[in-house]
Design a protein around this motif. Sequence first.
Motif, short mmCIF file in Angstrom:
data_model
loop_
_atom_site.label_atom_id
_atom_site.label_comp_id
_atom_site.label_asym_id
_atom_site.label_seq_id
_atom_site.Cartn_x
_atom_site.Cartn_y
_atom_site.Cartn_z
N LEU A 1 3.13 18.86 1.92
CA LEU A 1 4.15 19.55 1.13
C LEU A 1 5.55 19.00 1.35
O LEU A 1 6.28 18.72 0.41
N LEU A 2 5.96 18.86 2.63
CA LEU A 2 7.33 18.42 2.91
C LEU A 2 7.39 17.02 3.52
O LEU A 2 8.39 16.64 4.10
N GLY A 3 6.27 16.29 3.43
CA GLY A 3 6.24 14.96 4.04
C GLY A 3 7.05 13.97 3.22
O GLY A 3 7.17 14.09 2.01
N LYS A 4 7.63 13.00 3.94
CA LYS A 4 8.40 11.98 3.23
C LYS A 4 7.45 10.86 2.80
O LYS A 4 6.69 10.36 3.62
N PRO A 5 7.49 10.45 1.54
CA PRO A 5 6.65 9.33 1.14
C PRO A 5 7.15 8.05 1.81
O PRO A 5 8.36 7.83 1.90
N VAL A 6 6.24 7.25 2.33
CA VAL A 6 6.63 6.03 3.01
C VAL A 6 6.45 4.86 2.06
O VAL A 6 5.38 4.63 1.53
N ARG A 7 7.51 4.14 1.84
CA ARG A 7 7.43 2.95 0.99
C ARG A 7 6.73 1.84 1.74
O ARG A 7 7.00 1.63 2.91
N GLU A 8 5.87 1.15 1.04
CA GLU A 8 5.21 0.03 1.68
C GLU A 8 5.93 -1.25 1.32
O GLU A 8 6.23 -1.49 0.16
N LYS A 9 6.23 -2.06 2.36
CA LYS A 9 6.90 -3.33 2.07
C LYS A 9 5.88 -4.45 2.20
O LYS A 9 5.03 -4.42 3.09
N VAL A 10 5.97 -5.40 1.33
CA VAL A 10 5.03 -6.52 1.41
C VAL A 10 5.67 -7.64 2.22
O VAL A 10 6.81 -7.97 2.00
N ILE B 1 -14.74 -5.99 1.62
CA ILE B 1 -14.50 -4.72 2.32
C ILE B 1 -13.62 -4.96 3.55
O ILE B 1 -12.66 -4.24 3.80
N GLN B 2 -13.96 -6.03 4.32
CA GLN B 2 -13.18 -6.30 5.53
C GLN B 2 -11.77 -6.75 5.18
O GLN B 2 -10.82 -6.52 5.92
N ALA B 3 -11.64 -7.43 4.04
CA ALA B 3 -10.30 -7.85 3.62
C ALA B 3 -9.43 -6.65 3.30
O ALA B 3 -8.25 -6.61 3.67
N THR B 4 -10.01 -5.62 2.66
CA THR B 4 -9.22 -4.42 2.36
C THR B 4 -8.81 -3.72 3.64
O THR B 4 -7.77 -3.08 3.70
N ARG B 5 -9.66 -3.84 4.69
CA ARG B 5 -9.31 -3.23 5.97
C ARG B 5 -8.14 -3.97 6.62
O ARG B 5 -7.18 -3.37 7.08
N ASP B 6 -8.23 -5.31 6.62
CA ASP B 6 -7.24 -6.10 7.34
C ASP B 6 -5.87 -6.05 6.68
O ASP B 6 -4.86 -5.95 7.36
N ASN B 7 -5.84 -6.14 5.38
CA ASN B 7 -4.56 -6.04 4.69
C ASN B 7 -4.79 -5.61 3.25
O ASN B 7 -5.20 -6.40 2.40
N ARG B 8 -4.51 -4.36 3.02
CA ARG B 8 -4.79 -3.77 1.73
C ARG B 8 -4.05 -4.48 0.59
O ARG B 8 -4.63 -4.81 -0.44
N ILE B 9 -2.78 -4.74 0.84
CA ILE B 9 -1.96 -5.32 -0.22
C ILE B 9 -2.39 -6.75 -0.51
O ILE B 9 -2.55 -7.15 -1.67
N ALA B 10 -2.63 -7.51 0.56
CA ALA B 10 -3.05 -8.90 0.36
C ALA B 10 -4.38 -8.93 -0.40
O ALA B 10 -4.56 -9.73 -1.32
#
Lengths: 293, 358
Positions: free
Chosen positions: A284-293, B216-225
């Motif tokens: 409910l009050l959690g802050k969304p965390v942005r993901e950085k690549v 499957i293991q790739a999604t574990r290691d780095n989801r975005i990649a």
Amino acid sequence: MMIFLDNLINGLSLGSIYAIIALGYTMVYGIAKMLNFAHGDIIMVGAYIAFCGLQYWNLPPVVAMLMAMVVCTLLGITIEGLAYRPLRQATSLAVLITAIGMSYLLQNLALMIWGANPKSFPGTFINSFTLHLGRLTISSATLITILANVVIMIALTLFTSRTKIGKAMRCVSEDRGAAQLMGINVNRTISITFAIGSALAAVAGVLLCSSYPILQPTTGSMPGIKAFTAAVFGGIGSIPGAMLGGILLGVIEIFGKAYISTALGDAIVFAVLIIVLLVKPTGLLGKPVREKV
Amino acid sequence: MTKAKKKHLIYNLVIFALVIGAYVLLQNMIAAKTITRSLKGQLIPICAWIIMAVSLNLVIGFSGELSLGHAGFMSVGAYTGAVISGWLLNAFAMENTGLRLAIAILAAGLIAGIIGLLIGIPVLRLRGDYLAIVTLAFGEIIRNLVNVLYIGTANGKLYFSFLSKDLPADVTILVDGAKGAVKIKPISTFTAGFILVMITLIVVLNLVNSRTGRAIQATRDNRIAAESMGISVTRHKMIAFVTGAVLAGMAGALYGLNASTVIPTQFTFNQSINVLVFVVLGGLGNVLGSIISATFLTILPELLREFADYRMLVYAVVLILVMIFTNNPVIRSVFMRMFSPVRRLFRGRESQQGGEAA
């Protein structure tokens, strides 16, 4: 209408207990980034200590409660120092399993010390009077529980926003590395967090057993799990979130049991939790965390 | 055959050889009556826990999702198995226990798989600790629901009733609410358990070493990649999750049909945690480790019987110490130095054991 109000008050009371436990979970999670599964069992230890104080040593209630808080604080610091500190760099799963081991350890120690037979918690502790408002009756246990919750919330909010240690705690939870570079003693801050969380657990244990007076080594585990869900519900790591989550969870549980089905009370609580998390994945009050690549 | 493939093959063959060897040895011991009674009674549970551990390892170790509701699927499997077995006996008077067991186990896997799919669709959108708490919640919901479930059979039909025991008078009760699945005719055998373990290993090891498994293991290691390489994260996590659920359901049927009753409280959150302990102690992503730790930790409480009162205490202390000794960098490096000659011997295998979840 009276029944509705009655249920609402019961829900608020149960929710206040969940909220106090959830505060411990959420503070520890926010700072140490670990799920302290042994937290529920610290509640149980606190309740047993207060029980001993009241039953065997005939201490006044306030002294018994303070004793429970002191013992639990020391216990929390010891557990953190012995079991969790060596694993500070380890994966979160390793710490989780250690916490589970700690939970088993506390339960079995309690089993050895106090035996498996359920103890009935002395009812005189805070059940000294009942308040009559028209046809509505409120027991003092309920009142004190809700009041304690409000006091704790205000005190904690002031503590984290005003004091130096509180600010250090917020720093560590934001960025541990940077906090250390700024000269904050991270290990000590984490210890203090465990101490506060455990002291709150002791309070919660005493309040829980005053309302539901059956005490056994597994007393803490189910409220522990519920409070944990409450913390997640409100957004884990957030203090007002834990409060809100705990109270909502307690109210939902009591209403679910009263109006839908007694046997399905827990299922309803967890179903609501799932729905909330699906709509708002950080609580409910959690802050969304942005993901950085 | 590339070097990596060869390594996988050898590793898999070693696991199969060990499991088959253990089976042959135990069968000989049973034939020669040199096996202790307590161990003999535990053979089927051990098989069930091995399957649970390996299937949870697929979910946690390979797809990197912390699931705390694995016992829920086992519970679904145990109940389905008991109901299907009772129904087959009533409807078709099927006396062939082997066939009945096989159908019951398949049905259990199917139902658990369907439930896994239904749970997976919403759950796998979440990450990390939130996923953990939701799987925990689902496990508890399943336990709560079977607590008020009543199933009976008569004249080849199944009767269901929910919340209250609202069944025709002449039915044979199969599931009796909080009393659980009652009057089960135990039909599980050690051989069936062994076959199921082998199936589990074939499924999991092949999946892990396949293209899908690498995804499957790739999604574990780095989801975005992984996503940017065109791998559908949700789909692959779902494959691992549902496969895990199916296998857990089958293990549940095997386990449930080994006893005369199955009660809802057997499959609580604590049971999920037990399986998690098997997986983590055995090593994430390490299938052989899961097998060994599931076997050893199932027998351990029995071995500690002499310490009766202290055995859970000892178990807890051992658990904490093992976690500290294997995960603290300082202690670990001391150990590594002590065992470095031994390690050099096994260096070829080291890279095989899968990575740890991030």
